[in-house]
Design an enzyme around this catalytic site. Structure first.
Site, PDB file in Angstrom:
ATOM      1  N   ALA A  65       0.861  -1.179   0.000  1.00  8.22           N
ATOM      2  CA  ALA A  65       0.000   0.000   0.000  1.00  8.22           C
ATOM      3  C   ALA A  65       0.899   1.231   0.000  1.00  8.22           C
ATOM      4  CB  ALA A  65      -0.883  -0.006   1.234  1.00  8.22           C
ATOM      5  N   GLY A 108       0.579  -5.153   0.574  1.00  7.25           N
ATOM      6  CA  GLY A 108      -0.523  -5.224  -0.390  1.00  7.25           C
ATOM      7  C   GLY A 108      -0.068  -5.792  -1.730  1.00  7.25           C
ATOM      8  N   GLU A 111      -0.220  -9.380  -1.301  1.00  5.71           N
ATOM      9  CA  GLU A 111      -1.652  -9.739  -1.250  1.00  5.71           C
ATOM     10  C   GLU A 111      -2.266  -9.705  -2.644  1.00  5.71           C
ATOM     11  OE1 GLU A 111      -2.334  -6.763   1.848  1.00  5.71           O
ATOM     12  OE2 GLU A 111      -3.156  -8.346   3.119  1.00  5.71           O
ATOM     13  N   GLU A 131       3.897  -5.396   7.120  1.00  5.17           N
ATOM     14  CA  GLU A 131       3.025  -4.433   7.798  1.00  5.17           C
ATOM     15  C   GLU A 131       3.356  -4.290   9.281  1.00  5.17           C
ATOM     16  OE1 GLU A 131       2.048  -6.784   5.706  1.00  5.17           O
ATOM     17  OE2 GLU A 131       0.479  -6.045   4.354  1.00  5.17           O
TER      18      GLU A 131
HETATM   19  N1  DAK Z   1       4.538   3.395  -0.378  1.00  5.00           N
HETATM   20  C1  DAK Z   1       4.953   4.596  -0.858  1.00  5.00           C
HETATM   21  N2  DAK Z   1       6.170   4.787  -1.432  1.00  5.00           N
HETATM   22  C2  DAK Z   1       7.005   3.742  -1.491  1.00  5.00           C
HETATM   23  C3  DAK Z   1       6.643   2.460  -0.991  1.00  5.00           C
HETATM   24  C4  DAK Z   1       5.352   2.301  -0.404  1.00  5.00           C
HETATM   25  N3  DAK Z   1       4.898   1.112   0.042  1.00  5.00           N
HETATM   26  N4  DAK Z   1       7.679   1.620  -1.202  1.00  5.00           N
HETATM   27  C5  DAK Z   1       8.637   2.329  -1.805  1.00  5.00           C
HETATM   28  N5  DAK Z   1       8.243   3.617  -1.974  1.00  5.00           N
HETATM   29  C6  DAK Z   1       8.989   4.714  -2.604  1.00  5.00           C
HETATM   30  C7  DAK Z   1      10.099   5.196  -1.692  1.00  5.00           C
HETATM   31  O1  DAK Z   1       9.581   6.118  -0.740  1.00  5.00           O
HETATM   32  C8  DAK Z   1      11.025   5.837  -2.691  1.00  5.00           C
HETATM   33  O2  DAK Z   1      10.525   7.099  -3.078  1.00  5.00           O
HETATM   34  P1  DAK Z   1      11.278   8.463  -2.644  1.00  5.00           P
HETATM   35  O3  DAK Z   1      11.267   8.445  -1.169  1.00  5.00           O
HETATM   36  O4  DAK Z   1      12.648   8.315  -3.253  1.00  5.00           O
HETATM   37  O5  DAK Z   1      10.432   9.543  -3.257  1.00  5.00           O
HETATM   38  C9  DAK Z   1      10.903   4.952  -3.905  1.00  5.00           C
HETATM   39  O6  DAK Z   1       9.668   4.229  -3.755  1.00  5.00           O
HETATM   40  C10 DAK Z   1      12.024   3.908  -3.998  1.00  5.00           C
HETATM   41  O7  DAK Z   1      12.045   3.222  -2.759  1.00  5.00           O
HETATM   42  P2  DAK Z   1      13.390   3.003  -1.905  1.00  5.00           P
HETATM   43  O8  DAK Z   1      14.328   4.133  -2.136  1.00  5.00           O
HETATM   44  O9  DAK Z   1      12.983   2.713  -0.517  1.00  5.00           O
HETATM   45  O10 DAK Z   1      13.985   1.712  -2.639  1.00  5.00           O
HETATM   46  P3  DAK Z   1      14.917   0.614  -1.981  1.00  5.00           P
HETATM   47  O11 DAK Z   1      15.361  -0.241  -3.114  1.00  5.00           O
HETATM   48  O12 DAK Z   1      15.966   1.226  -1.095  1.00  5.00           O
HETATM   49  O13 DAK Z   1      13.962  -0.241  -1.001  1.00  5.00           O
HETATM   50  C11 DAK Z   1      11.932  -1.450  -0.461  1.00  5.00           C
HETATM   51  C12 DAK Z   1      12.905  -0.983  -1.571  1.00  5.00           C
HETATM   52  C13 DAK Z   1      10.732  -2.106  -1.163  1.00  5.00           C
HETATM   53  C14 DAK Z   1      12.623  -2.493   0.434  1.00  5.00           C
HETATM   54  C15 DAK Z   1      11.499  -0.243   0.388  1.00  5.00           C
HETATM   55  O14 DAK Z   1      11.053   0.777  -0.487  1.00  5.00           O
HETATM   56  C16 DAK Z   1      10.396  -0.561   1.344  1.00  5.00           C
HETATM   57  O15 DAK Z   1      10.617  -1.139   2.402  1.00  5.00           O
HETATM   58  N6  DAK Z   1       9.163  -0.128   1.008  1.00  5.00           N
HETATM   59  C17 DAK Z   1       8.019  -0.267   1.894  1.00  5.00           C
HETATM   60  C18 DAK Z   1       7.503  -1.692   1.903  1.00  5.00           C
HETATM   61  C19 DAK Z   1       6.335  -1.863   2.837  1.00  5.00           C
HETATM   62  O16 DAK Z   1       6.454  -1.683   4.069  1.00  5.00           O
HETATM   63  N7  DAK Z   1       5.188  -2.237   2.297  1.00  5.00           N
HETATM   64  C20 DAK Z   1       4.011  -2.530   3.087  1.00  5.00           C
HETATM   65  C21 DAK Z   1       3.153  -1.304   3.196  1.00  5.00           C
HETATM   66  S1  DAK Z   1       1.726  -1.576   4.219  1.00  5.00           S
HETATM   67  C22 DAK Z   1      -5.852  -2.154   3.041  1.00  5.00           C
HETATM   68  C23 DAK Z   1      -5.373  -3.309   2.500  1.00  5.00           C
HETATM   69  C24 DAK Z   1      -4.015  -3.533   2.461  1.00  5.00           C
HETATM   70  C25 DAK Z   1      -3.123  -2.617   2.997  1.00  5.00           C
HETATM   71  C26 DAK Z   1      -3.620  -1.458   3.528  1.00  5.00           C
HETATM   72  C27 DAK Z   1      -4.979  -1.226   3.557  1.00  5.00           C
HETATM   73  N8  DAK Z   1      -7.267  -1.940   3.077  1.00  5.00           N
HETATM   74  C28 DAK Z   1      -8.169  -2.957   2.592  1.00  5.00           C
HETATM   75  C29 DAK Z   1      -7.800  -0.692   3.439  1.00  5.00           C
HETATM   76  C30 DAK Z   1      -1.711  -2.906   2.896  1.00  5.00           C
HETATM   77  C31 DAK Z   1      -0.763  -2.303   3.650  1.00  5.00           C
HETATM   78  C32 DAK Z   1       0.619  -2.364   3.228  1.00  5.00           C
HETATM   79  O17 DAK Z   1       0.970  -2.893   2.190  1.00  5.00           O
END
Ligand code: DAK
Length: 257
Positions: A65, A108, A111, A131
């Site tokens: 997400a 997500g 998922e 998450e």
């Molecule tokens: N959201 C927004 N931006 C993201 C992102 C994300 N999930 N993942 C990466 N980016 C952005 C980074 O911020 C960066 O942008 P700038 O900051 O440079 O502007 C760009 O993408 C490149 O990312 P990185 O510089 O971090 O790249 P790396 O290679 O160093 O790292 C990484 C890649 C994938 C390991 C890292 O970006 C990371 O950890 N990302 C977050 C992963 C994460 O935690 N995902 C889970 C999110 S929570 C719902 C249903 C489902 C959900 C919610 C609600 N409902 C039914 C309502 C789901 C929730 C989730 O998925």
């Protein structure tokens, strides 16, 4: 025209949808989820589309997400979250869906991959539910589908530690069916999709439904559903065509009737 997706017109019955938010590693914001739901609705209605393949980029299928968008939502925003309805429409897609996954499939993104009926992964793919690191938990089926796919111990480990697994581990665990070189992931998914697209559409649809039933029903009910579905297909023109084509030693021409 969607802004966050590239959609190819169906070719040989297969429509390819590519997530395109490279600046955020295809993070699933409301706009992208809405556009994806709309494209799947369109694919559902389109008789030319028999199978959909969904993919992302080489670096990321989808990194979850959109965390920046999530940061703007309070509890009321979460309760009225339009993404919930988008996810429900994605879940309702009834034609075969194949995911071609390279790079990150996190949160997500993992998922979404698990919404697919068949998952093909590049060697560099990473699957995770991180998450927990954000103080939340999976919300789009992650706990339910992951456990059914990989079993309790690995699902618990992934969800509670937030640590990802690689493509080979995902394959051993039963989450993905094939691992390819990353440059061939989409090609392989399209190949499989084209094979399915040539089969009798009603049989494909019923078989998908029956297999999904197996995941969430007891054996007796599942067998009852299978028998009903099997009997229904006995009345289709495609069954007649399939059997006649076999006897005449020619490829069957299925019409979905
Ligand atoms: N959201 C927004 N931006 C993201 C992102 C994300 N999930 N993942 C990466 N980016 C952005 C980074 O911020 C960066 O942008 P700038 O900051 O440079 O502007 C760009 O993408 C490149 O990312 P990185 O510089 O971090 O790249 P790396 O290679 O160093 O790292 C990484 C890649 C994938 C390991 C890292 O970006 C990371 O950890 N990302 C977050 C992963 C994460 O935690 N995902 C889970 C999110 S929570 C719902 C249903 C489902 C959900 C919610 C609600 N409902 C039914 C309502 C789901 C929730 C989730 O998925």
């Amino acid at each position: 025209m969607p802004r966050t997706l590239a959609v190819q017109a169906p070719e040989d019955g297969v429509r390819l949808i590519t997530l395109q938010r490279p600046e955020a590693l295809n993070a699933l914001n409301t706009e992208l989820l809405g556009e994806l739901a709309a494209e799947l609705d369109a694919a559902e209605r389109d008789a030319e589309t028999r199978v959909v393949v969904i993919t992302g980029s080489r670096k990321a299928f989808a990194a979850g997400a959109d965390i920046k968008e999530m940061a703007e939502r309070d509890l009321v925003g979460i309760l009225n979250d339009p993404r919930v309805a988008h996810w429900q429409r994605i879940t309702a897609f009834s034609k075969p869906l194949i995911a071609a996954i390279n790079g990150f499939a996190l949160g997500g993104g993992c998922e979404l991959a698990m919404h697919a009926d068949i998952l093909i992964a590049g060697e560099d793919a990473r699957f995770g539910q991180p998450e927990i690191n954000l103080g939340i938990m999976p919300g789009a089926g992650g706990t339910q589908r992951l456990l059914r796919a990989v079993g309790k111990s690995l699902a618990m480990q992934m969800v509670l530690t937030g640590e990802a697994i690689d493509a080979r581990h995902a394959q051993r665990a039963g989450l993905v069916s094939e691992v390819t070189q990353p440059e061939f992931t989409v090609e392989r998914a399209l190949q499989i999709a084209k094979v399915i697209a040539r089969k009798a559409p009603l049989a494909v649809r019923m078989a998908k439904e029956a297999l999904l039933k197996a995941q969430d029903t007891d054996l007796a009910s599942g067998l009852r559903f299978e028998r009903h579905a099997f009997t229904l297909l006995a009345g289709t023109a495609d069954r007649e065509e399939g059997i006649r084509a076999f006897q005449e030693k020619r490829p069957a021409q299925f019409k979905g009737q």
